[in-house]
Design a protein around this motif. Sequence first.
Motif: not given
Length: 838
Positions: A155-178
């Motif tokens: 139930l925890a896995y690594q996946g490659e794919g398009k992610v939401n990236w915040c250029p200012s926070c310099q991190t990915v975000l969950a869909n819920e955080q966009v």
Amino acid sequence: MPDQKYDHLAVEEKWLQKWEASQLFCGGDLSLSEAEAKDKEYLLYAFAYPSGSGLHVGHVEPKTALDIQARFKRMLGKKVFFPVGWDAFGLPAENYAIKTGIHPKQTTKTAIDTFRGQVKRLAISYDWSKEIATNHPEYYRWTQWIFQKLYQKGLAYQGEGKVNWCPSCQTVLANEQVVNGLCERCDSQVIQKDLKQWYFKITSYQDELIDGLEQVDWPNPTKQQQINWIGRSKGLSIDFNLAETKQKLTVWTKFHETVFGTTFLVIAPEKFLEMQLEEQVPTDRKSTVQAYLDQAFKKTEEERKIGEKDKTGVDTGLLVINPVNGQRVPLYIADYVLMNVGTGIVMGVPAHDERDFAFAKKYGLGIKQVVSYADQALNDAVAKGEKPFEGEGVLVNSAQFDGLDAWGEGKKAMAEWMIEAGFAKWQTTYKLRDWLISRQRYWGAPIPVVYDPEGQAHLVKEEHLPWLLPEDVDFKPTGESPLRSSKEFHERVERLYGKGWTPEYDTMDTFVDSSWYYLRYCAARDHEQFADKKVLATWMPVNLYLIGPEHIVLHLLYSRFFTKFLRDEGYLDLPSGEPFAKMRHQGMILGPDGRKMSKSKGNVINPDEIIKEYGADTLRVYEMFMGPLEADKPWNPRAVAGVARFLRKTYRLLTLEIAKYQAGSLKMAENRQELLQKLHWAIQKLTVDLPELKYNTAIAALMELSNVFEKMSSEQVHLLDKTEIVDYIKLLAPLAPFMAEELYEQSRVLGLAAQKSVHLESWPKFDQAFLLEANTNLIIQVNGKVREQLSWPTEALADKEAILSHVRGLASMQKWLADKSIKKEIYVLGKVVNLVVV
RNA sequence: GCCGAGAUGGCGGAAUUGGUAGACGCGUAGGUCUCAAAAACCUAUGAAGGCAACUUCAUGAGGGUUCGAUUCCCUCUCCCGGCACCA
């Protein structure tokens, strides 16, 4: 008579010290007997992020609301568990570190110390012996442990794919955080980026996350929002085949009854690539198709949304066979079709769908009506291809289904036929995506994974937990995880796992930390396990959870997922898997101008200043009196003074009453019935209102009581006997704990104060005898309008005839009855008489 | 567009198995105390008409059900929260 002045600062400081010394509500043993467990009451407030700016008046409201509950339930004899903790990992501390160079560990500690002091000053009766903070290794050790359990179950896995990236926070975000394409935290434009990231498979619980809501007492809008977020939707998937290669293209639709109206198929660009269809594109179209794909992938999420009205697409030159009638229709690629909705392929029915209609118009595709409508003008418009319509009607152009009701029999029959024929089946789709938990940030729990020299992921060994967050890092954002800069981290991994091994550099989303803290409260100092199964069985679920409406989607969904997972793994004996049996939301405290408080608007109220001027009791009671807990309410500085006046008055009257017993032998007042009635009425009112969190009306009742008390006030006679005085003080205890404690101490001279603190006393009982009056007031109406009132002996209220004949005979009624005849007489027991006359 | 919540005096709000609309607090006006002020207390306070008793109107707008509607039903307006090219 005594000095009646109430020095709130002196009194409150005095009791703060005494309570601290006696550890009044601390260190409770969590193992209860079976009998005691029936009376358990687990009260929970969404633990706060300890921001540098300290406690806000907005924090005071929910904390006080739960504290009143805790004190009230304790007085009722319940076993109350009321813990406190800090959601201490997170971006603000890290951003501050980037700016100032001060380590987040330091700023977080300082902030927690400030918050703790302020919360204690408000007399929130937490059990401080169970205090936790998510940045503490003894806490995140178990966060990491849960990660590992999830990993072991797939139930925890690594996946490659398009992610939401915040250029200012310099991190990915969950869909819920966009939010609207912007970063929820800093409002920067979020972009899409291809990255390998860690996910939790929350989607494997999607059905239970909907169905479990039936078992909890939550506000309905909240449940609805969770259901909408998961977005379960039942539809039919229908297989179309490519004319040449017979490769299957499966569409998903909720409106399968319009399948005969399909004039084209549309596929999402991503889906087109995934199915490797570009090889089949006819040579003359290849470059056009490629050009479209290139520009489609360059678009950001936001640009795709802006293009909403202007639909773009490209003809692939491929033809698809409609299985219901064998017709060949063109296949288009268009980015208005979304990869993650349904199957990523849509049947284009322009006569009955606005988007398909717009697309068909733009590219000159056919429009075929298959539902006929009763409204002739509308029907003509659809038939002529002037506009699309979705609605109730009769099937046409649909072979053997013609004439059937589109949304009734037709829909049903067509589904059965397609399924029977083998090219369609029912398929439920969901909007919920798996939870992306990797963050390229420093101030969070490290993901407990290491990579071997071949790049294979392995769990950090359990004996190496807690997998410590390194301290020698450079916070400056580079677009890569700050943990990469730690020398110690690399050395540690090589020392423990071998040369060439590397750590996972990402940390976990802080929502992971907060998804299980209510379980850790039950074992805050346990070094052997994340929680004790028996203690959890005793205390879970939480009896009342108070959180802000901003947590409705994320935190609750994640927490419920964790709880259900731990239950399935046998760590938690909770069949429903629902952690929060009852939940309520507090509203927002607005500035005096009715707008949200903010420094820039200059409308911020500082709780410390209110405490200084009026005391914590006044702050507490005022915030509870402002209005319903769940409503947004503007601050009114004048009304605060009004509450302070009420409390001072109550104090003055009660000290006077106590002092009269010391002064000598006075008589009891002759006519104090009204006061006794009001006292017992108030006890009843609070007993009913407090558990329902109706604090505003409970306080209004105490105000009414004090008004009657004051009206009768006298230094010559007693108004209350000793028990009544102490009962009155107990009523104040949950709401104004300092003043009640001070009065209780003074009442010791009466010889009745049994406990060392009023907060250990039991809740007073009301006597029904005082609530019943000898006479009851009846409303006399004529044709539904109030015309007269009648005081009637309560015991004779059942005698309808006597009452009616009395009413008819009343002199004052004659002007309403003269020259009229009574058509009907209505009597509602003990309430109203209505004469209908004409 | 869809889902959800709401609209009551000058203000925050109270009252719903349908039964006196406006509890309680704020504000306002007048008064007591005081040299004066503050504090405290008392009285009044939905609107309109009337010397008054009293009458009429009034819970976003309009309709309906009912002896009686803030409460139930329908339509509409406005505001707030969430979702949204969801097929």
